[in-house]
Design an enzyme around this catalytic site. Structure first.
Site, PDB file in Angstrom:
ATOM      1  N   LYS A  22       0.827  -1.208   0.000  1.00  0.00           N
ATOM      2  CA  LYS A  22       0.000   0.000   0.000  1.00  0.00           C
ATOM      3  C   LYS A  22       0.864   1.262   0.000  1.00  0.00           C
ATOM      4  CE  LYS A  22      -1.534   1.668   4.041  1.00  0.00           C
ATOM      5  NZ  LYS A  22      -1.442   3.041   4.507  1.00  0.00           N
ATOM      6  N   ASN A  23       1.810   1.337   0.937  1.00  0.00           N
ATOM      7  CA  ASN A  23       2.533   2.595   1.106  1.00  0.00           C
ATOM      8  C   ASN A  23       3.480   2.894  -0.043  1.00  0.00           C
ATOM      9  OD1 ASN A  23       1.128   3.156   3.364  1.00  0.00           O
ATOM     10  ND2 ASN A  23       2.733   2.581   4.821  1.00  0.00           N
ATOM     11  N   ARG A  58      -4.108  10.945   4.109  1.00  0.00           N
ATOM     12  CA  ARG A  58      -2.975  11.864   4.140  1.00  0.00           C
ATOM     13  C   ARG A  58      -2.065  11.742   2.920  1.00  0.00           C
ATOM     14  NH1 ARG A  58      -1.359  14.253   8.467  1.00  0.00           N
ATOM     15  NH2 ARG A  58       0.746  14.104   7.657  1.00  0.00           N
ATOM     16  N   CYS A  60      -4.145  12.991  12.451  1.00  0.00           N
ATOM     17  CA  CYS A  60      -4.923  11.759  12.370  1.00  0.00           C
ATOM     18  C   CYS A  60      -4.805  11.041  13.704  1.00  0.00           C
ATOM     19  CB  CYS A  60      -4.460  10.884  11.218  1.00  0.00           C
ATOM     20  SG  CYS A  60      -2.897  10.103  11.531  1.00  0.00           S
ATOM     21  N   ARG A  82       1.150  14.723  12.962  1.00  0.00           N
ATOM     22  CA  ARG A  82       1.670  14.481  11.614  1.00  0.00           C
ATOM     23  C   ARG A  82       1.721  15.728  10.733  1.00  0.00           C
ATOM     24  NH1 ARG A  82      -0.697   8.971   9.333  1.00  0.00           N
ATOM     25  NH2 ARG A  82       1.251   8.919   8.198  1.00  0.00           N
ATOM     26  N   PRO A  83       2.546  16.689  11.094  1.00  0.00           N
ATOM     27  CA  PRO A  83       2.666  17.889  10.248  1.00  0.00           C
ATOM     28  C   PRO A  83       3.330  17.581   8.903  1.00  0.00           C
ATOM     29  CG  PRO A  83       4.270  17.939  12.039  1.00  0.00           C
ATOM     30  CD  PRO A  83       3.427  16.722  12.260  1.00  0.00           C
ATOM     31  N   VAL A  84       3.245  18.542   7.972  1.00  0.00           N
ATOM     32  CA  VAL A  84       3.885  18.370   6.665  1.00  0.00           C
ATOM     33  C   VAL A  84       4.919  19.478   6.434  1.00  0.00           C
ATOM     34  CG1 VAL A  84       2.082  17.042   5.483  1.00  0.00           C
ATOM     35  CG2 VAL A  84       1.915  19.547   5.576  1.00  0.00           C
ATOM     36  N   ASP A  85       5.409  20.068   7.535  1.00  0.00           N
ATOM     37  CA  ASP A  85       6.357  21.180   7.405  1.00  0.00           C
ATOM     38  C   ASP A  85       7.600  20.802   6.604  1.00  0.00           C
ATOM     39  OD1 ASP A  85       6.783  19.472   9.648  1.00  0.00           O
ATOM     40  OD2 ASP A  85       8.176  20.903  10.535  1.00  0.00           O
ATOM     41  N   LEU A  86       8.081  19.565   6.758  1.00  0.00           N
ATOM     42  CA  LEU A  86       9.313  19.187   6.051  1.00  0.00           C
ATOM     43  C   LEU A  86       9.059  18.951   4.564  1.00  0.00           C
ATOM     44  CD1 LEU A  86      10.894  16.928   8.824  1.00  0.00           C
ATOM     45  CD2 LEU A  86      11.373  19.328   8.318  1.00  0.00           C
ATOM     46  N   ASP A 107       4.908   0.473  11.901  1.00  0.00           N
ATOM     47  CA  ASP A 107       3.693  -0.133  11.352  1.00  0.00           C
ATOM     48  C   ASP A 107       3.509  -1.593  11.771  1.00  0.00           C
ATOM     49  OD1 ASP A 107       3.114   2.264  10.181  1.00  0.00           O
ATOM     50  OD2 ASP A 107       3.673   1.670   8.147  1.00  0.00           O
ATOM     51  N   ARG A 143      -8.598  -0.354   4.592  1.00  0.00           N
ATOM     52  CA  ARG A 143      -7.707   0.629   3.976  1.00  0.00           C
ATOM     53  C   ARG A 143      -6.386  -0.011   3.578  1.00  0.00           C
ATOM     54  NH1 ARG A 143      -7.626   6.324   6.954  1.00  0.00           N
ATOM     55  NH2 ARG A 143      -6.302   6.602   5.135  1.00  0.00           N
ATOM     56  N   ILE A 152       8.326   6.854  16.697  1.00  0.00           N
ATOM     57  CA  ILE A 152       8.014   7.582  15.451  1.00  0.00           C
ATOM     58  C   ILE A 152       6.789   8.487  15.635  1.00  0.00           C
ATOM     59  CG2 ILE A 152       7.550   7.368  12.957  1.00  0.00           C
ATOM     60  CD1 ILE A 152      10.247   6.138  13.714  1.00  0.00           C
TER      61      ILE A 152
HETATM   62  C1  EPZ Z   1       4.671   6.856   6.301  1.00  0.00           C
HETATM   63  O1  EPZ Z   1       4.009   7.958   6.907  1.00  0.00           O
HETATM   64  C2  EPZ Z   1       3.658   5.749   6.209  1.00  0.00           C
HETATM   65  N1  EPZ Z   1       2.522   6.162   5.417  1.00  0.00           N
HETATM   66  C3  EPZ Z   1       3.196   5.342   7.611  1.00  0.00           C
HETATM   67  O2  EPZ Z   1       2.333   4.240   7.498  1.00  0.00           O
HETATM   68  C4  EPZ Z   1       4.424   4.920   8.423  1.00  0.00           C
HETATM   69  O3  EPZ Z   1       4.022   4.633   9.733  1.00  0.00           O
HETATM   70  C5  EPZ Z   1       5.459   6.048   8.425  1.00  0.00           C
HETATM   71  O4  EPZ Z   1       5.785   6.424   7.061  1.00  0.00           O
HETATM   72  C6  EPZ Z   1       6.755   5.673   9.126  1.00  0.00           C
HETATM   73  O5  EPZ Z   1       7.309   4.536   8.541  1.00  0.00           O
HETATM   74  C7  EPZ Z   1       2.573   6.126   4.094  1.00  0.00           C
HETATM   75  O6  EPZ Z   1       3.578   5.761   3.501  1.00  0.00           O
HETATM   76  C8  EPZ Z   1       1.352   6.508   3.359  1.00  0.00           C
HETATM   77  P1  EPZ Z   1       7.040  10.123   8.272  1.00  0.00           P
HETATM   78  P2  EPZ Z   1       4.644   9.401   6.876  1.00  0.00           P
HETATM   79  O7  EPZ Z   1       7.034  11.330   7.419  1.00  0.00           O
HETATM   80  O8  EPZ Z   1       5.338   9.586   5.582  1.00  0.00           O
HETATM   81  C9  EPZ Z   1       7.015  13.623  11.550  1.00  0.00           C
HETATM   82  C10 EPZ Z   1       0.354   3.005   7.879  1.00  0.00           C
HETATM   83  O9  EPZ Z   1      -0.198   2.485   8.886  1.00  0.00           O
HETATM   84  N2  EPZ Z   1       6.967  14.598  10.431  1.00  0.00           N
HETATM   85  O10 EPZ Z   1       8.198   9.203   8.184  1.00  0.00           O
HETATM   86  O11 EPZ Z   1       3.590  10.370   7.243  1.00  0.00           O
HETATM   87  C11 EPZ Z   1       5.736  12.782  11.668  1.00  0.00           C
HETATM   88  O12 EPZ Z   1       4.725  13.472  12.331  1.00  0.00           O
HETATM   89  C12 EPZ Z   1       0.963   4.383   7.941  1.00  0.00           C
HETATM   90  O13 EPZ Z   1       0.388   2.446   6.785  1.00  0.00           O
HETATM   91  C13 EPZ Z   1       7.054  15.947  10.704  1.00  0.00           C
HETATM   92  O14 EPZ Z   1       7.175  16.376  11.856  1.00  0.00           O
HETATM   93  O15 EPZ Z   1       5.693   9.286   8.047  1.00  0.00           O
HETATM   94  C14 EPZ Z   1       6.251  11.556  12.383  1.00  0.00           C
HETATM   95  O16 EPZ Z   1       6.286  11.792  13.751  1.00  0.00           O
HETATM   96  C15 EPZ Z   1       0.730   5.080   9.231  1.00  0.00           C
HETATM   97  N3  EPZ Z   1       7.006  16.830   9.650  1.00  0.00           N
HETATM   98  C16 EPZ Z   1       7.682  11.403  11.846  1.00  0.00           C
HETATM   99  O17 EPZ Z   1       8.025  12.681  11.295  1.00  0.00           O
HETATM  100  C17 EPZ Z   1       6.893  16.408   8.350  1.00  0.00           C
HETATM  101  O18 EPZ Z   1       6.844  17.255   7.448  1.00  0.00           O
HETATM  102  C18 EPZ Z   1       7.843  10.364  10.744  1.00  0.00           C
HETATM  103  O19 EPZ Z   1       6.849  10.555   9.765  1.00  0.00           O
HETATM  104  C19 EPZ Z   1       6.812  15.022   8.102  1.00  0.00           C
HETATM  105  C20 EPZ Z   1       6.855  14.126   9.151  1.00  0.00           C
END
Ligand code: EPZ
Length: 426
Positions: free
Chosen positions: A22-23, A94, A118, A123-127, A310, A402, A332
């Site tokens: 999926k991811n 997301r 969520c 889960r911000p998207v600032d980065l 996960d 999902r 995480i």
């Molecule tokens: C991906 O989420 C996966 N989702 C998640 O799977 C998975 O748990 C996660 O990676 C970690 O492996 C998809 O691929 C669709 P991150 P993602 O950016 O990309 C913080 C599932 O169950 N962060 O690695 O959102 C964030 O809040 C899902 O299938 C910021 O602060 O994860 C988190 O604490 C759930 N700012 C950490 O970084 C940002 O701009 C890691 O998030 C981006 C992230």
């Protein structure tokens, strides 16, 4: 609303074929926006999330050919009719946010709703946004939307992530393929999905090297072409069934399994006393536990190659019937223990203290009605239900749909007693 009824206690025996990830699929689908030629994805998982993204792509004007139940999907973004991804669609999933970078890179503008938090955290998207800004995008965040423009196109940049982020690494990689010049991503995520995305983009004519390491280099190209790519196997689905077999006992072989991507999970299972035979060349993973007790093992979730967040909920379900105390630390996400109180309803002994859950194994779980709260939490309840005595009813299983393709079929095929019910049925 559908729910699952599980009568626990049956051992699992047989084979389970692992579906496409999926991811990975969600980011590969977004890649179609980078080219006017068709992108064909095979080994596509039929899931609520992938179907949902295909609807968003169709809203943008992508021609989507993906017959119901089929594992091959053709996406043709020859002409987009809109570069606006609305709140109503992005808030539901997301990963929809990832359409921003590709549209911006190809068209020079895009407007995409912010996804919001969520159940598992803010889960911000600032980065994601910082990476696009570093490539020269002008961003305006207004009314819950990101309005992005790069009138003269994106430019290559050196981007160093302050911590590992899967989504921002993928987003930057997608956008940088069409930027002018070279982009270097430092402290990049090393998840196997990065390699899958880079492989697909390279087939489309991108020039990406280093995916799977912490430094990814992308030399921008003027345009990309169509391609055909098979989605990698789902390491989280494979890990989930491995833990289901370990918890219920029995002898299950996972086929089409991404063995090399599962190192941390395999080590933890072996340490807990489960017999695991992996064959990378044959892509099989055999899990056996016949009568032997499980030992408590502590794990900490980490970016790849560490133990994946996960699989944390599923491992907690397994540890709830192990001998001894295990400490499960979630590094995480800030709020990813919602399965703990639900597992406790089945008799598990779990104390959550901040980032840690202390799991004191019990000899037996007992069936009870429980509530699914997110995708991986839901499946941990299924695992616990399979290992428990008596009947477990898992409510709100739309979360499961999902991310797990034909879950009940795959488990009943190995002897589990699990049935989907809706309100009109008993
Ligand atoms: C991906 O989420 C996966 N989702 C998640 O799977 C998975 O748990 C996660 O990676 C970690 O492996 C998809 O691929 C669709 P991150 P993602 O950016 O990309 C913080 C599932 O169950 N962060 O690695 O959102 C964030 O809040 C899902 O299938 C910021 O602060 O994860 C988190 O604490 C759930 N700012 C950490 O970084 C940002 O701009 C890691 O998030 C981006 C992230």
């Amino acid at each position: 609303m559908d729910r699952l009824k599980i009568i626990g206690g049956n051992k699992l025996n047989g084979e389970i074929a692992i579906s496409g990830a999926k991811n990975s699929a969600l980011k590969l689908m977004a890649a179609c926006l980078l080219t006017g030629e068709p992108l064909t994805l095979t080994n596509m998982p039929n899931l609520a999330d992938t179907r949902f993204l295909s609807q968003l792509l169709a809203t943008l004007g992508v021609e989507v050919y993906w017959p119901k139940g089929d594992n091959e999907c053709r996406l043709n973004a020859a002409e987009l009719t809109s570069t606006i991804a609305p709140y109503e669609q992005v808030r539901k999933m997301r990963a929809s946010f990832n359409v921003l970078g590709p549209m911006l890179a190809r068209y020079g503008h895009a407007t995409v709703s912010l996804p919001g938090g969520c159940a598992i955290g803010a889960r911000p998207v600032d980065l994601h946004l910082k990476a696009l800004e570093a490539m020269g995008a002008d961003l305006l965040v207004e009314g819950g939307y990101v309005k992005a423009a790069a009138i003269h196109g994106l430019k290559g940049a050196r981007i160093s992530f302050p911590f590992v982020t899967v989504g921002a690494t993928e987003h930057a990689m997608l956008a940088a393929t069409l930027a002018k010049g070279t982009t270097v991503l430092e402290n990049a995520a090393r998840e196997p999905e990065m390699v899958d995305l880079a492989d697909c983009l390279n087939k489309m004519g991108a020039k990406i090297s280093g995916a799977g390491t912490d430094t990814i280099t992308i030399e921008g190209v003027a345009q990309l072409n169509g391609a055909t790519h098979a989605v990698m196997a789902d390491r989280i689905e494979a890990g989930t069934y491995a833990m289901a077999a370990a918890a219920a006992g029995g002898d299950v072989t996972l086929t089409g399994a991404p063995v090399a991507a599962l190192g941390a999970m395999i080590s933890a299972l072996k340490e807990s006393g489960v017999t695991v035979d992996s064959n990378e060349a044959a892509a099989t993973l055999r899990i056996q536990r016949n009568g032997s007790a499980l030992k408590a093992v502590s794990v900490t979730t980490q970016p790849h190659p560490g133990f994946p967040t996960d699989l944390q909920a599923q491992f907690m379900a397994l540890m709830s019937v192990a001998d001894g105390t295990s400490i499960i630390r979630e590094n995480i996400f800030e709020n990813r223990f919602m399965h703990a109180p639900e597992l406790s309803r089945l008799g598990a002994d779990i104390q959550v203290r901040g980032k840690e859950a202390v799991v004191q194994g019990v000899p037996k779980l007992k069936g009870a009605p429980v509530m699914a709260t997110d995708l991986r939490a839901s499946v941990s309840l299924v695992i616990a239900g399979l290992a428990a005595e008596g009947e477990t009813e898992v409510n709100r299983i739309y979360h499961l749909d999902r991310g797990f393709e034909r879950l009940e079929d795959k488990l009943t095929g190995c002897g589990a007693d699990i049935r989907r019910l809706n309100d009109s049925e008993e």
